[in-house]
Design an enzyme around this catalytic site. Structure first.
Site, PDB file in Angstrom:
ATOM      1  N   ASN A 214       0.870  -1.172   0.000  1.00  0.00           N
ATOM      2  CA  ASN A 214       0.000   0.000   0.000  1.00  0.00           C
ATOM      3  C   ASN A 214       0.910   1.225   0.000  1.00  0.00           C
ATOM      4  O   ASN A 214       1.501   1.549   1.025  1.00  0.00           O
ATOM      5  CB  ASN A 214      -0.892  -0.035   1.254  1.00  0.00           C
ATOM      6  CG  ASN A 214      -1.729   1.226   1.387  1.00  0.00           C
ATOM      7  OD1 ASN A 214      -1.781   2.058   0.478  1.00  0.00           O
ATOM      8  ND2 ASN A 214      -2.389   1.374   2.536  1.00  0.00           N
ATOM      9  N   TRP A 215       1.010   1.859  -1.138  1.00  0.00           N
ATOM     10  CA  TRP A 215       1.953   2.979  -1.271  1.00  0.00           C
ATOM     11  C   TRP A 215       1.417   4.264  -0.635  1.00  0.00           C
ATOM     12  O   TRP A 215       2.121   5.260  -0.556  1.00  0.00           O
ATOM     13  CB  TRP A 215       2.288   3.219  -2.744  1.00  0.00           C
ATOM     14  CG  TRP A 215       3.018   2.085  -3.403  1.00  0.00           C
ATOM     15  CD1 TRP A 215       3.441   0.913  -2.812  1.00  0.00           C
ATOM     16  CD2 TRP A 215       3.421   1.996  -4.779  1.00  0.00           C
ATOM     17  NE1 TRP A 215       4.073   0.114  -3.739  1.00  0.00           N
ATOM     18  CE2 TRP A 215       4.077   0.748  -4.961  1.00  0.00           C
ATOM     19  CE3 TRP A 215       3.292   2.839  -5.884  1.00  0.00           C
ATOM     20  CZ2 TRP A 215       4.599   0.345  -6.189  1.00  0.00           C
ATOM     21  CZ3 TRP A 215       3.805   2.433  -7.106  1.00  0.00           C
ATOM     22  CH2 TRP A 215       4.460   1.201  -7.254  1.00  0.00           C
ATOM     23  N   LYS A 216       0.165   4.273  -0.271  1.00  0.00           N
ATOM     24  CA  LYS A 216      -0.473   5.451   0.349  1.00  0.00           C
ATOM     25  C   LYS A 216      -0.266   6.675  -0.541  1.00  0.00           C
ATOM     26  O   LYS A 216      -0.236   6.524  -1.771  1.00  0.00           O
ATOM     27  CB  LYS A 216       0.034   5.645   1.776  1.00  0.00           C
ATOM     28  CG  LYS A 216      -0.121   4.355   2.604  1.00  0.00           C
ATOM     29  CD  LYS A 216       0.095   4.542   4.075  1.00  0.00           C
ATOM     30  CE  LYS A 216      -0.096   3.213   4.790  1.00  0.00           C
ATOM     31  NZ  LYS A 216       0.022   3.301   6.228  1.00  0.00           N
TER      32      LYS A 216
ATOM     33  N   HIS B  91      -9.389   1.325   5.149  1.00  0.00           N
ATOM     34  CA  HIS B  91      -8.098   1.485   5.833  1.00  0.00           C
ATOM     35  C   HIS B  91      -8.297   2.425   7.019  1.00  0.00           C
ATOM     36  O   HIS B  91      -9.089   3.371   6.947  1.00  0.00           O
ATOM     37  CB  HIS B  91      -7.059   2.052   4.851  1.00  0.00           C
ATOM     38  CG  HIS B  91      -5.675   2.003   5.400  1.00  0.00           C
ATOM     39  ND1 HIS B  91      -5.213   2.919   6.311  1.00  0.00           N
ATOM     40  CD2 HIS B  91      -4.677   1.107   5.204  1.00  0.00           C
ATOM     41  CE1 HIS B  91      -3.961   2.600   6.638  1.00  0.00           C
ATOM     42  NE2 HIS B  91      -3.620   1.500   5.988  1.00  0.00           N
TER      43      HIS B  91
ATOM     44  N   GLU C 285      -6.609   4.808   8.052  1.00  0.00           N
ATOM     45  CA  GLU C 285      -6.386   6.229   7.736  1.00  0.00           C
ATOM     46  C   GLU C 285      -7.652   6.835   7.121  1.00  0.00           C
ATOM     47  O   GLU C 285      -7.966   8.003   7.349  1.00  0.00           O
ATOM     48  CB  GLU C 285      -5.164   6.372   6.810  1.00  0.00           C
ATOM     49  CG  GLU C 285      -3.876   6.163   7.606  1.00  0.00           C
ATOM     50  CD  GLU C 285      -2.738   5.529   6.826  1.00  0.00           C
ATOM     51  OE1 GLU C 285      -2.751   5.540   5.587  1.00  0.00           O
ATOM     52  OE2 GLU C 285      -1.809   4.996   7.489  1.00  0.00           O
TER      53      GLU C 285
ATOM     54  N   GLU D 150      -5.128  -4.818  10.595  1.00  0.00           N
ATOM     55  CA  GLU D 150      -4.112  -3.777  10.778  1.00  0.00           C
ATOM     56  C   GLU D 150      -4.384  -3.038  12.088  1.00  0.00           C
ATOM     57  O   GLU D 150      -5.176  -2.068  12.105  1.00  0.00           O
ATOM     58  CB  GLU D 150      -4.167  -2.783   9.613  1.00  0.00           C
ATOM     59  CG  GLU D 150      -3.857  -3.385   8.274  1.00  0.00           C
ATOM     60  CD  GLU D 150      -3.256  -2.355   7.309  1.00  0.00           C
ATOM     61  OE1 GLU D 150      -2.220  -2.678   6.709  1.00  0.00           O
ATOM     62  OE2 GLU D 150      -3.796  -1.251   7.185  1.00  0.00           O
TER      63      GLU D 150
ATOM     64  N   GLY E  84       2.804   2.351  10.877  1.00  0.00           N
ATOM     65  CA  GLY E  84       3.779   3.436  10.752  1.00  0.00           C
ATOM     66  C   GLY E  84       4.518   3.763  12.034  1.00  0.00           C
ATOM     67  O   GLY E  84       5.164   4.806  12.135  1.00  0.00           O
TER      68      GLY E  84
ATOM     69  N   SER F  87       3.665  -2.038  10.325  1.00  0.00           N
ATOM     70  CA  SER F  87       5.117  -2.112  10.550  1.00  0.00           C
ATOM     71  C   SER F  87       5.725  -3.457  10.144  1.00  0.00           C
ATOM     72  O   SER F  87       6.623  -3.965  10.817  1.00  0.00           O
ATOM     73  CB  SER F  87       5.463  -1.770  12.003  1.00  0.00           C
ATOM     74  OG  SER F  87       5.101  -0.436  12.290  1.00  0.00           O
TER      75      SER F  87
ATOM     76  N   GLY G 225       3.050  -1.142   4.264  1.00  0.00           N
ATOM     77  CA  GLY G 225       3.068   0.292   3.967  1.00  0.00           C
ATOM     78  C   GLY G 225       4.481   0.752   3.653  1.00  0.00           C
ATOM     79  O   GLY G 225       5.006   0.530   2.557  1.00  0.00           O
ATOM     80  N   GLY G 226       5.131   1.353   4.646  1.00  0.00           N
ATOM     81  CA  GLY G 226       6.453   1.969   4.454  1.00  0.00           C
ATOM     82  C   GLY G 226       7.464   1.077   3.747  1.00  0.00           C
ATOM     83  O   GLY G 226       8.179   1.526   2.832  1.00  0.00           O
TER      84      GLY G 226
END
Ligand code: 13P
Length: 255
Positions: free
Chosen positions: A9-11, A95, A97, A167, A173, A213, A234-235
């Site tokens: 997930n590149w956000k 998600h 977010e 999640e 993150g 993470s 993610g990251g």
């Protein structure tokens, strides 16, 4: 045996140029991977170009969100038909977010899930508790509400291909992942809940990803758990090297 699914997930990261550079590296390095689904979820602006670039490769395209209506006066929104048009196969829905920053409700999530299934796309439905909810021993209540309400009105047949991503919000993150044991406990709970609501067969086939993470350092212990079928990253999906390592470690024998 459930097929593993690792998604990035590149956000809100990566221009079209950045996206193409990243996905080119991935498609070369992952060309021989056959035993897992690998998905990248770029921002909307890069979906078309990335879709063209990965055509014929074993990397699949996913979107990060959509709106449930088919078309019309909904300024700023994107429909399932539009995602299908650029060759998306997966859509991340609900998600944390989106729930927390953009105030998406369980009812919005349910409408989106139905819109995605209705167009023959596969939803990745995100669920997860906040830190204060875990501390107040409400984790299972929250997960239960997220799952029951996201999947309300669906049939067992609708669940074919649907993916759930657990999640925990406190792990996203932060560099603090859920331990394999904490994640497994929630994944088993989700599978059990789906069995109670939809039957044993759809529950046994349901793929449940862990997200929060995930790194090359912790993926091996997570993926060994019986109810962890992949990762939503993610990251660590923004760098080719770390995402490649996560995919490869997920596929090692015994995982
Ligand atoms: P991080 O891997 O950066 O914690 O993000 C997880 C996530 O939100 C994936 O959807």
């Amino acid at each position: 045996m459930r097929r593993k699914i690792i998604a990035g997930n590149w956000k809100m990261n990566n221009t079209v140029t950045d996206s193409l550079e990243l996905v080119r590296k991935l498609s070369v390095e992952l060309k021989d991977v056959k035993d897992a689904d690998i998905v990248v979820c770029p921002p909307f602006t890069a979906l078309y170009s990335v879709g063209q670039e990965i055509e014929g490769s074993n990397i699949k395209l996913g979107a990060q969100n959509l709106f449930w209506e088919e078309k019309g006066a909904f300024t700023g929104e994107i429909s399932a038909a539009m995602l299908k048009d650029v060759h998306c196969e997966y859509v991340i829905i609900g998600h944390s977010e989106r729930r927390n920053i953009f105030k998406e409700t369980n009812s919005n999530v349910n409408k989106k899930v139905k819109a995605v299934i209705g167009r023959g796309l596969l939803p990745i439905v995100c669920v997860g508790e906040k830190e204060e909810e875990r501390k107040a021993n409400k984790t299972f209540d929250i997960i239960c509400a997220h799952i029951q309400r996201a999947l309300a009105g669906l049939s067992a047949d609708d669940l074919k291909g649907l993916i759930v991503a657990y999640e925990p919000v406190w792990a996203i993150g932060t560099g603090v992942n859920a331990t394999a044991q904490q994640a497994q406990e929630v994944h088993a709970f989700i599978r059990d809940l789906v069995a109670k609501n939809f039957g044993k067969e759809p529950a046994a086939g349901l793929r449940i990803q862990y997200g929060g993470s995930v790194t090359p350092q912790n993926i091996s212990s997570l993926i060994k758990e019986p109810d962890i079928d992949g990762a939503l990253v993610g990251g660590a999906s923004l760098k080719a090297d770390s995402f490649l390592q996560i995919v490869k470690l997920s596929l090692q024998p015994g995982s």
